[in-house]
Write a protein that holds these residues in place. Sequence first.
Motif, PDB file in Angstrom:
ATOM      1  N   TRP A   1     -17.662 -15.772  -7.532  1.00 25.91           N
ATOM      2  CA  TRP A   1     -16.285 -15.278  -7.491  1.00 25.91           C
ATOM      3  C   TRP A   1     -16.001 -13.795  -8.271  1.00 25.91           C
ATOM      4  N   ALA A   2     -16.660 -13.721  -9.485  1.00 26.36           N
ATOM      5  CA  ALA A   2     -16.531 -12.582 -10.404  1.00 26.36           C
ATOM      6  C   ALA A   2     -17.504 -11.441  -9.563  1.00 26.36           C
ATOM      7  N   ALA A   3     -18.566 -11.943  -8.702  1.00 28.48           N
ATOM      8  CA  ALA A   3     -18.859 -10.736  -7.974  1.00 28.48           C
ATOM      9  C   ALA A   3     -18.220 -10.102  -7.096  1.00 28.48           C
ATOM     10  N   LEU A   4     -17.497 -11.163  -6.228  1.00 28.64           N
ATOM     11  CA  LEU A   4     -16.408 -10.625  -5.292  1.00 28.64           C
ATOM     12  C   LEU A   4     -15.326  -9.922  -5.576  1.00 28.64           C
ATOM     13  N   ARG A   5     -15.178  -9.747  -6.936  1.00 29.50           N
ATOM     14  CA  ARG A   5     -13.988  -8.917  -7.514  1.00 29.50           C
ATOM     15  C   ARG A   5     -13.685  -7.480  -6.850  1.00 29.50           C
ATOM     16  N   PRO A   6     -14.736  -6.726  -6.665  1.00 25.87           N
ATOM     17  CA  PRO A   6     -14.550  -5.346  -5.981  1.00 25.87           C
ATOM     18  C   PRO A   6     -14.639  -5.480  -4.669  1.00 25.87           C
ATOM     19  N   PHE A   7     -14.823  -6.604  -3.764  1.00 21.18           N
ATOM     20  CA  PHE A   7     -14.461  -6.713  -2.405  1.00 21.18           C
ATOM     21  C   PHE A   7     -12.980  -7.061  -2.347  1.00 21.18           C
ATOM     22  N   TRP A   8     -12.334  -7.970  -3.243  1.00 22.15           N
ATOM     23  CA  TRP A   8     -11.228  -8.408  -3.194  1.00 22.15           C
ATOM     24  C   TRP A   8     -10.144  -7.291  -3.704  1.00 22.15           C
ATOM     25  N   ILE A   9     -10.625  -6.407  -4.446  1.00 16.28           N
ATOM     26  CA  ILE A   9      -9.592  -5.318  -5.012  1.00 16.28           C
ATOM     27  C   ILE A   9      -9.712  -4.344  -3.715  1.00 16.28           C
ATOM     28  N   SER A  10     -10.797  -4.041  -3.094  1.00 19.57           N
ATOM     29  CA  SER A  10     -10.713  -3.230  -2.032  1.00 19.57           C
ATOM     30  C   SER A  10      -9.805  -3.568  -0.939  1.00 19.57           C
ATOM     31  N   ARG A  11     -10.010  -4.876  -0.585  1.00 22.14           N
ATOM     32  CA  ARG A  11      -9.025  -5.224   0.567  1.00 22.14           C
ATOM     33  C   ARG A  11      -7.670  -5.043   0.174  1.00 22.14           C
ATOM     34  N   LEU A  12      -7.467  -5.534  -1.279  1.00 25.56           N
ATOM     35  CA  LEU A  12      -5.999  -5.438  -1.376  1.00 25.56           C
ATOM     36  C   LEU A  12      -5.286  -3.716  -1.404  1.00 25.56           C
ATOM     37  N   GLN A  13      -6.333  -3.143  -2.128  1.00 22.20           N
ATOM     38  CA  GLN A  13      -5.940  -1.715  -1.905  1.00 22.20           C
ATOM     39  C   GLN A  13      -5.547  -1.116  -0.551  1.00 22.20           C
ATOM     40  N   SER A  14      -6.586  -1.526   0.344  1.00 21.36           N
ATOM     41  CA  SER A  14      -6.582  -1.189   1.789  1.00 21.36           C
ATOM     42  C   SER A  14      -5.254  -1.538   2.301  1.00 21.36           C
ATOM     43  N   TRP A  15      -4.800  -2.847   2.053  1.00 20.25           N
ATOM     44  CA  TRP A  15      -3.342  -3.355   2.518  1.00 20.25           C
ATOM     45  C   TRP A  15      -2.372  -2.682   2.066  1.00 20.25           C
ATOM     46  N   LEU A  16      -2.324  -2.503   0.594  1.00 18.36           N
ATOM     47  CA  LEU A  16      -1.270  -1.861   0.030  1.00 18.36           C
ATOM     48  C   LEU A  16      -1.055  -0.319   0.569  1.00 18.36           C
ATOM     49  N   ALA A  17      -2.344   0.281   0.917  1.00 16.58           N
ATOM     50  CA  ALA A  17      -2.171   1.770   1.257  1.00 16.58           C
ATOM     51  C   ALA A  17      -1.815   1.856   2.600  1.00 16.58           C
ATOM     52  N   TRP A  18      -2.009   0.797   3.469  1.00 15.44           N
ATOM     53  CA  TRP A  18      -1.878   0.733   4.962  1.00 15.44           C
ATOM     54  C   TRP A  18      -0.449   1.387   5.398  1.00 15.44           C
ATOM     55  N   PHE A  19       0.488   0.713   4.711  1.00 14.24           N
ATOM     56  CA  PHE A  19       1.872   0.878   5.114  1.00 14.24           C
ATOM     57  C   PHE A  19       2.244   2.459   4.710  1.00 14.24           C
ATOM     58  N   PRO A  20       2.251   2.959   3.685  1.00 20.05           N
ATOM     59  CA  PRO A  20       2.520   4.360   3.570  1.00 20.05           C
ATOM     60  C   PRO A  20       1.726   5.258   4.303  1.00 20.05           C
ATOM     61  N   ILE A  21       0.563   5.132   4.353  1.00 17.37           N
ATOM     62  CA  ILE A  21      -0.257   5.901   5.168  1.00 17.37           C
ATOM     63  C   ILE A  21       0.042   6.204   6.514  1.00 17.37           C
ATOM     64  N   TRP A  22       0.205   4.733   7.264  1.00 15.77           N
ATOM     65  CA  TRP A  22       0.469   4.785   8.679  1.00 15.77           C
ATOM     66  C   TRP A  22       1.987   5.202   8.997  1.00 15.77           C
ATOM     67  N   PHE A  23       2.768   5.189   8.004  1.00 20.61           N
ATOM     68  CA  PHE A  23       4.203   5.622   7.895  1.00 20.61           C
ATOM     69  C   PHE A  23       4.208   7.197   7.874  1.00 20.61           C
ATOM     70  N   PHE A  24       3.763   7.690   7.184  1.00 22.12           N
ATOM     71  CA  PHE A  24       3.846   9.058   6.883  1.00 22.12           C
ATOM     72  C   PHE A  24       2.853  10.077   7.415  1.00 22.12           C
ATOM     73  N   MET A  25       1.529   9.501   7.972  1.00 16.71           N
ATOM     74  CA  MET A  25       0.524  10.086   8.693  1.00 16.71           C
ATOM     75  C   MET A  25       1.076  11.426   9.765  1.00 16.71           C
ATOM     76  N   PRO A  26       0.730  12.730   9.719  1.00 19.93           N
ATOM     77  CA  PRO A  26       1.432  13.463  10.832  1.00 19.93           C
ATOM     78  C   PRO A  26       0.241  13.032  12.010  1.00 19.93           C
ATOM     79  N   TYR A  27       1.145  13.233  13.032  1.00 19.78           N
ATOM     80  CA  TYR A  27       0.687  13.131  14.347  1.00 19.78           C
ATOM     81  C   TYR A  27       0.311  11.566  14.878  1.00 19.78           C
ATOM     82  N   LEU A  28       0.047  10.942  13.946  1.00 23.13           N
ATOM     83  CA  LEU A  28      -0.439   9.606  14.273  1.00 23.13           C
ATOM     84  C   LEU A  28       0.528   8.514  13.597  1.00 23.13           C
ATOM     85  N   GLY A  29       1.300   8.684  12.681  1.00 23.57           N
ATOM     86  CA  GLY A  29       2.160   7.606  11.807  1.00 23.57           C
ATOM     87  C   GLY A  29       3.424   7.352  12.755  1.00 23.57           C
ATOM     88  N   PHE A  30       4.013   6.709  12.103  1.00 21.55           N
ATOM     89  CA  PHE A  30       5.255   6.051  12.755  1.00 21.55           C
ATOM     90  C   PHE A  30       6.385   6.852  12.621  1.00 21.55           C
TER      91      PHE A  30
END
Length: 160
Positions: free
Chosen positions: A110-139
């Motif tokens: 579980w300690a070794a999987l910490r970078p994996f979980w952090i990366s998944r969390l970062q991806s999910w948190l970054a998804w909304f602002p990126i896809w909302f404000f992305m020029p020509y592709l965003g909402f």
Amino acid sequence: SILLISCALTMLPAANIQSRIDNHTLHSVSAGFIFVFVTLPVMLLELLLYQLSVAKVFTQGSDSICCKGCAWLLACIKGSCFCVSLVIALVVGGASLGFLAIGKSDVQMWAALRPFWISRLQSWLAWFPIWFFMPYLGFLHYWRIERRKKAQAPHAAGVV
């Protein structure tokens, strides 16, 4: 399938980070390091796969031979990319989990999987602002286009 592919491909850099850093130092690996070397490359791959999955919409409904050829080519590329990505993701994900599991207890795993979980969390948190404000592709971009079309529609059709 994009989620499966991205999770499996996140495992390889997470396993690499775990193998190069001892367990004591693993807890202090910065979120910025994980974002740059794990999350960002996987997010770019997710973007590419997403664009391939919706590319048919841009060539749909046209009678042009060129557009029909492009639609067929895009469908072939999409199918090939998804199949290859899925096979690579399954092999890499399985190998990464096996690599992490060798000689590790459950707590260390579980300690070794910490970078994996952090990366998944970062991806999910970054998804909304990126896809909302992305020029020509965003909402926001498409919302503004639709709002302009709606505002111009009564003027173009005349008063009813």
